[in-house]
Design a protein around this motif. Structure first.
Motif, mmCIF file in Angstrom:
data_model
loop_
_atom_site.group_PDB
_atom_site.id
_atom_site.type_symbol
_atom_site.label_atom_id
_atom_site.label_comp_id
_atom_site.label_asym_id
_atom_site.label_seq_id
_atom_site.Cartn_x
_atom_site.Cartn_y
_atom_site.Cartn_z
ATOM 1 N N ASP A 1 33.549 32.355 45.120
ATOM 2 C CA ASP A 1 33.747 30.904 45.106
ATOM 3 C C ASP A 1 34.781 30.452 46.119
ATOM 4 O OD1 ASP A 1 31.969 30.649 42.902
ATOM 5 O OD2 ASP A 1 33.598 31.187 41.527
ATOM 6 N N SER A 2 35.524 31.380 46.705
ATOM 7 C CA SER A 2 36.621 31.005 47.588
ATOM 8 C C SER A 2 36.122 30.184 48.772
ATOM 9 C CB SER A 2 37.337 32.259 48.102
ATOM 10 O OG SER A 2 38.549 31.924 48.738
ATOM 11 N N ARG B 1 44.547 32.775 42.311
ATOM 12 C CA ARG B 1 43.791 31.596 42.713
ATOM 13 C C ARG B 1 44.754 30.543 43.267
ATOM 14 N NH1 ARG B 1 41.711 34.414 38.698
ATOM 15 N NH2 ARG B 1 39.476 34.362 38.274
ATOM 16 N N LYS C 1 35.522 33.036 40.801
ATOM 17 C CA LYS C 1 35.400 34.405 41.258
ATOM 18 C C LYS C 1 35.575 34.459 42.779
ATOM 19 C CE LYS C 1 32.466 35.934 37.448
ATOM 20 N NZ LYS C 1 32.885 34.841 36.605
ATOM 21 N N PRO C 2 35.792 35.638 43.350
ATOM 22 C CA PRO C 2 35.994 35.733 44.801
ATOM 23 C C PRO C 2 34.904 35.058 45.626
ATOM 24 C CG PRO C 2 36.592 37.799 43.765
ATOM 25 C CD PRO C 2 36.028 36.937 42.669
ATOM 26 N N ILE D 1 41.642 33.600 45.880
ATOM 27 C CA ILE D 1 40.543 32.641 45.767
ATOM 28 C C ILE D 1 41.096 31.260 46.088
ATOM 29 C CG2 ILE D 1 38.830 31.615 44.220
ATOM 30 C CD1 ILE D 1 38.991 34.238 42.565
ATOM 31 N N ARG E 1 37.707 30.551 35.622
ATOM 32 C CA ARG E 1 36.359 31.116 35.802
ATOM 33 C C ARG E 1 36.037 31.478 37.249
ATOM 34 N NH1 ARG E 1 34.753 26.537 32.641
ATOM 35 N NH2 ARG E 1 33.811 25.637 34.504
#
Length: 222
Positions: free
Chosen positions: A207-208, A123, A204-205, A167, A202
């Motif tokens: 959310d990128s 991230r 996740k991909p 991410i 928390r």
């Protein structure tokens, strides 16, 4: 053991990120501009690197210092503030100071750090501000700072497409009691960073490329 990179870590939120990630057992690499800042990082057990993101020559040499490390989390914290509103134009010197640190610095480190975060499936978080949230703008106070953070948000969203195995998140720390936020802010650095660390873990991909508050909630628009 996770490996974390904090860019701009000599004080405030950046230093608190180092403190908390070290306390959690992470191996931490962190940057500062001067000897005093580097010593603070070393005292916390971080590997300290000298870096001035506002200096293209310094920022351009970051990858040599990182020497191929892979990062589970990288956080770009470096930033400077400007308070004037739209009734007075910024000087070129002030414009360059703010944009070099808040935007150019991030854009210079992304091509160097992004691949190292991708290799770890990690991230890459960029500390922005609610003041850069265009849909939430209610005054011109700090308009140069606002513009720089809005530009940073765009840089993060655009770059997320080129690093699909990482991410990328633009994240506001909230209003924090720092040199920038002042003593009247409702959050301490400890509270802000603790909430951000929980949210970062928390993400996740899917959310990128999004803009988030310190608790992980998504802003409405940009």
């Amino acid at each position: 053991m996770a490996t974390t990179l904090i860019l701009g870590a000599s004080r405030g939120i950046g230093l608190e990120f180092v403190r908390q990630y070290r306390a959690a057992g992470d191996r931490v690499v962190a940057t500062a501009r001067d000897a005093q800042g580097l010593k603070k990082l070393e005292d916390l057990g971080a590997r300290a690197l000298k870096l001035d993101v506002a200096d293209p020559a310094s920022a351009g040499g970051l990858s040599r210092q990182l020497d191929g490390d892979k990062f589970d989390v990288a956080v770009y914290v470096a930033g400077v503030y400007s308070t004037a509103g739209a009734k007075e134009p910024p000087t070129q010197q002030e414009f360059d100071r703010v944009m070099r640190t808040n935007v150019l610095g991030a854009m210079q480190v992304i091509p160097q750090v992004g691949p190292l975060v991708e290799q770890a499936g990690g991230r890459f978080v960029f500390i922005t501000s609610g003041m850069g949230h265009i849909a939430g703008t209610s005054s011109s106070y700090g308009w140069l700072y606002r513009a720089s953070k809005a530009a940073l948000n765009m840089a993060v969203r655009a770059a997320s497409h080129d690093y699909p195995r990482a991410i990328f998140i633009a994240m506001s720390p909230g209003w924090v009691k720092t040199d920038m936020g002042g003593p009247g802010a409702p959050l301490t650095p400890q509270q802000s960073v603790s909430a951000m660390r929980e949210a970062i873990a928390r993400f996740k991909p899917a959310d990128s490329g999004t803009l988030r508050d310190h608790d992980g909630s998504q802003f409405d628009g940009w």
